[in-house]
Design a protein around this motif. Structure first.
Motif, mmCIF file in Angstrom:
data_model
loop_
_atom_site.group_PDB
_atom_site.id
_atom_site.type_symbol
_atom_site.label_atom_id
_atom_site.label_comp_id
_atom_site.label_asym_id
_atom_site.label_seq_id
_atom_site.Cartn_x
_atom_site.Cartn_y
_atom_site.Cartn_z
ATOM 1 N N UNK A 196 0.824 -1.206 0.000
ATOM 2 C CA UNK A 196 0.000 0.000 0.000
ATOM 3 C C UNK A 196 0.862 1.260 0.000
ATOM 4 N N UNK A 197 1.957 1.258 0.746
ATOM 5 C CA UNK A 197 2.842 2.413 0.751
ATOM 6 C C UNK A 197 3.531 2.585 -0.599
ATOM 7 N N UNK A 198 3.899 1.485 -1.219
ATOM 8 C CA UNK A 198 4.516 1.563 -2.544
ATOM 9 C C UNK A 198 3.534 2.124 -3.581
ATOM 10 N N UNK A 199 2.285 1.703 -3.531
ATOM 11 C CA UNK A 199 1.286 2.219 -4.456
ATOM 12 C C UNK A 199 1.045 3.706 -4.217
ATOM 13 N N UNK A 200 1.089 4.139 -2.974
ATOM 14 C CA UNK A 200 0.900 5.560 -2.681
ATOM 15 C C UNK A 200 2.047 6.394 -3.244
ATOM 16 N N UNK A 201 3.286 5.886 -3.102
ATOM 17 C CA UNK A 201 4.439 6.623 -3.641
ATOM 18 C C UNK A 201 4.404 6.697 -5.159
ATOM 19 N N UNK A 202 3.784 5.699 -5.797
ATOM 20 C CA UNK A 202 3.673 5.705 -7.257
ATOM 21 C C UNK A 202 2.452 6.471 -7.748
ATOM 22 N N UNK A 203 1.683 7.021 -6.817
ATOM 23 C CA UNK A 203 0.504 7.778 -7.199
ATOM 24 C C UNK A 203 -0.700 6.931 -7.529
ATOM 25 N N UNK A 204 -0.697 5.658 -7.164
ATOM 26 C CA UNK A 204 -1.822 4.775 -7.451
ATOM 27 C C UNK A 204 -2.818 4.782 -6.298
ATOM 28 N N UNK A 205 -4.026 4.293 -6.573
ATOM 29 C CA UNK A 205 -5.077 4.247 -5.581
ATOM 30 C C UNK A 205 -4.859 3.072 -4.634
ATOM 31 N N UNK A 206 -5.263 3.265 -3.393
ATOM 32 C CA UNK A 206 -5.107 2.225 -2.377
ATOM 33 C C UNK A 206 -5.996 1.033 -2.709
ATOM 34 N N UNK A 207 -5.460 -0.159 -2.513
ATOM 35 C CA UNK A 207 -6.236 -1.373 -2.727
ATOM 36 C C UNK A 207 -7.197 -1.593 -1.562
ATOM 37 N N UNK A 208 -8.392 -2.055 -1.866
ATOM 38 C CA UNK A 208 -9.360 -2.374 -0.832
ATOM 39 C C UNK A 208 -9.167 -3.777 -0.301
ATOM 40 N N UNK A 234 -7.921 -6.157 9.377
ATOM 41 C CA UNK A 234 -7.353 -5.287 10.405
ATOM 42 C C UNK A 234 -6.582 -4.126 9.776
ATOM 43 N N UNK A 235 -5.849 -4.412 8.704
ATOM 44 C CA UNK A 235 -5.119 -3.348 8.014
ATOM 45 C C UNK A 235 -6.081 -2.340 7.394
ATOM 46 N N UNK A 236 -7.161 -2.832 6.803
ATOM 47 C CA UNK A 236 -8.166 -1.938 6.232
ATOM 48 C C UNK A 236 -8.789 -1.064 7.309
ATOM 49 N N UNK A 237 -9.049 -1.638 8.476
ATOM 50 C CA UNK A 237 -9.611 -0.865 9.585
ATOM 51 C C UNK A 237 -8.602 0.160 10.091
ATOM 52 N N UNK A 238 -7.323 -0.192 10.106
ATOM 53 C CA UNK A 238 -6.300 0.751 10.547
ATOM 54 C C UNK A 238 -6.227 1.956 9.609
ATOM 55 N N UNK A 256 -0.771 3.285 10.110
ATOM 56 C CA UNK A 256 -0.409 1.897 10.464
ATOM 57 C C UNK A 256 1.100 1.675 10.418
ATOM 58 N N UNK A 257 1.589 0.921 11.382
ATOM 59 C CA UNK A 257 3.008 0.617 11.468
ATOM 60 C C UNK A 257 3.242 -0.875 11.253
ATOM 61 N N UNK A 258 4.439 -1.204 10.819
ATOM 62 C CA UNK A 258 4.784 -2.602 10.602
ATOM 63 C C UNK A 258 4.827 -3.334 11.932
ATOM 64 N N UNK A 259 4.364 -4.584 11.911
ATOM 65 C CA UNK A 259 4.344 -5.399 13.122
ATOM 66 C C UNK A 259 5.711 -6.020 13.371
ATOM 67 N N UNK A 260 6.012 -6.205 14.639
ATOM 68 C CA UNK A 260 7.297 -6.747 15.052
ATOM 69 C C UNK A 260 7.078 -8.066 15.781
ATOM 70 N N UNK A 261 7.971 -8.987 15.573
ATOM 71 C CA UNK A 261 7.864 -10.291 16.207
ATOM 72 C C UNK A 261 7.940 -10.157 17.725
ATOM 73 N N UNK A 262 7.043 -10.854 18.399
ATOM 74 C CA UNK A 262 7.031 -10.816 19.856
ATOM 75 C C UNK A 262 6.140 -9.740 20.440
ATOM 76 N N UNK A 263 5.545 -8.902 19.604
ATOM 77 C CA UNK A 263 4.662 -7.840 20.090
ATOM 78 C C UNK A 263 3.268 -8.046 19.507
ATOM 79 N N UNK A 264 2.314 -8.318 20.360
ATOM 80 C CA UNK A 264 0.917 -8.519 19.953
ATOM 81 C C UNK A 264 0.789 -9.636 18.918
ATOM 82 N N UNK A 265 1.464 -10.751 19.163
ATOM 83 C CA UNK A 265 1.337 -11.911 18.271
ATOM 84 C C UNK A 265 -0.022 -12.560 18.506
#
Length: 414
Positions: free
Chosen positions: A39-51, A85-89, A101-110
């Motif tokens: 989604x971030x890559x599509x935003x940088x390229x000027x494309x619409x967010x995927x649903x 969950x990502x769509x809701x974020x 939204x931030x990237x998830x890290x191993x060991x946090x909220x698994x």
């Protein structure tokens, strides 16, 4: 009325089931991070967010592709719920209810979630639950699950596995008990009620701070990602888990008592993020009293005010009560007798002494009384159809007008 309620239990899985749960949680984390990066890559390229539908099509490709064939080992529905969950974020971010939204890290909220109750079987008599691709799992059955199962969430924390079973059931409309009360939150006194009672703070983090510091120091001396480092990290996680469990237990007991004995609770609308902001400043404009403010921030965050308000909200609704949040300005500086507002009224943290009429009382109790009065005024404005309720700490030119509005809806004058 319908009541949604979750029941959380500790799981007792076998070694193979525990490894599968860690793999499933890792697969969900991978899908979330991969979709967020896309989604971030599509935003940088000027494309619409995927649903959500577009991301689900990509998920099918990822599961059947040659790069990530191991995603097919995880159940499909939890992976789809991760995309939801990502769509809701994203929705919360655009609505300015949350950060980006931030990237998830191993060991946090698994965790991962099963949304289809048809795939879930609950055997309470034998204290076990059946989940897809995990089989039957035993759990510590501490209380009965009431209602129809809607979804199940499996979470991993501090080396333990937990299952949260959300249910839905029909209950009778409850009749609230007791009257109204105002609550002033603080650090010296966790919660002071307008009737004079108060709850002493638990200070869970402060009680375990020394043990946590020693465990973190021991972990910092280990080679990162070594076996000893992982053992030390587990000890740190267990201390953090103990701190959180003690705080949640304290908040649940306090909010249950308050919600069961009062029909209306008025509370300050505190902006905890602003109150706990760092005072360090910048290089050009350094802050003042940074060490003292840092200690105050730590004490504020140790109380769990946001969780206290969240629990009060739904527990009052369960018991037929109502929660009113009022602005927090000048609630501890306004005299409840003459209405005079001045910073000189509160010379110390504990005592309130009005410079206008000489009234003296505990400052937290004065704040709770003013919060209750502001809640009554706000309720009166809502009933009468007023556009803007009066803010706490402000005075009206005609004090009888406020009393008339309160009497019109059956609220006695304080």
């Amino acid at each position: 009325m319908q009541r949604l309620q979750a029941y959380k239990y500790e799981l007792m899985p076998t070694g193979e089931q525990q490894r599968d749960m860690r793999r499933f949680a890792g697969s969900c984390r991978f899908v979330f991070n991969k979709a967020l990066a896309l989604q971030k890559e599509r935003y940088e390229q000027g494309k619409k967010k995927l649903g959500y539908a577009g991301l689900c099509k990509l998920l099918t490709e990822w599961r059947n592709g040659s790069e990530t064939p191991w995603l097919a080992d995880a159940p499909t529905h939890p992976l789809q719920q991760t995309l939801k969950d990502l769509e809701r974020a994203y929705t919360n971010f655009f609505a300015r209810r949350a950060d980006f939204p931030r990237f998830k890290k191993k060991g946090q909220s698994d965790s991962f979630r099963y949304p289809d109750p048809k795939q879930i079987r609950l055997d309470q008599a034998n204290s076990r639950i059946f989940l897809p691709k995990l089989g039957w799992l035993r759990y510590r059955n501490s209380r009965e699950v009431l209602g129809a199962v809607k979804n199940v969430t499996v979470s991993l924390s501090a080396g333990k596995c937990f299952v949260s079973i959300q249910t839905e059931r029909e209950v009778e409309q409850p009749i609230p008990n007791g009257g109204s009360v105002g609550i002033d939150l603080g650090v010296v006194r966790f919660a002071t009620l307008s009737d004079g009672t108060f709850y002493a703070p638990l200070n869970s983090f402060r009680r375990h701070e020394t043990a946590l510091r020693k465990a973190q120091q021991a972990m910092s001396r280990k080679t990162k990602f070594s076996s000893n480092w992982k053992k030390a990290k587990t000890r740190v996680q267990r201390i953090h888990s103990r701190i959180g469990n003690a705080r949640r237990d304290f908040l649940h007991k306090a909010t249950t008592t308050i919600s069961q004995n009062h029909a209306m609770v008025c509370i300050e609308d505190l902006q905890v993020r602003n109150m706990s902001r760092s005072a360090a400043g910048t290089t050009g404009q350094p802050g003042r009293n940074v060490r003292a403010k840092s200690g105050l921030n730590k004490a504020i965050l140790d109380q769990g005010w946001a969780e206290f308000r969240r629990q009060l909200d739904y527990k009052l609704a369960w018991n037929g009560g109502h929660l009113i949040a009022v602005p927090a300005q000048n609630t501890s500086r306004r005299c409840p007798c003459c209405g005079h507002v001045s910073a000189d009224n509160r010379r110390t943290q504990e005592r309130f002494a009005c410079v206008g009429c000489g009234f003296e009382e505990n400052a937290d109790l004065v704040g709770a009384i003013n919060v209750l009065r502001a809640g009554h005024a706000q309720l009166a404005c809502e009933v009468s159809g007023a556009v803007m309720p009066p803010a706490a700490g402000t005075r009206r030119s005609d004090s009888c007008q406020l009393d008339a509005e309160m009497s019109a809806v059956g609220i006695p004058r304080l």
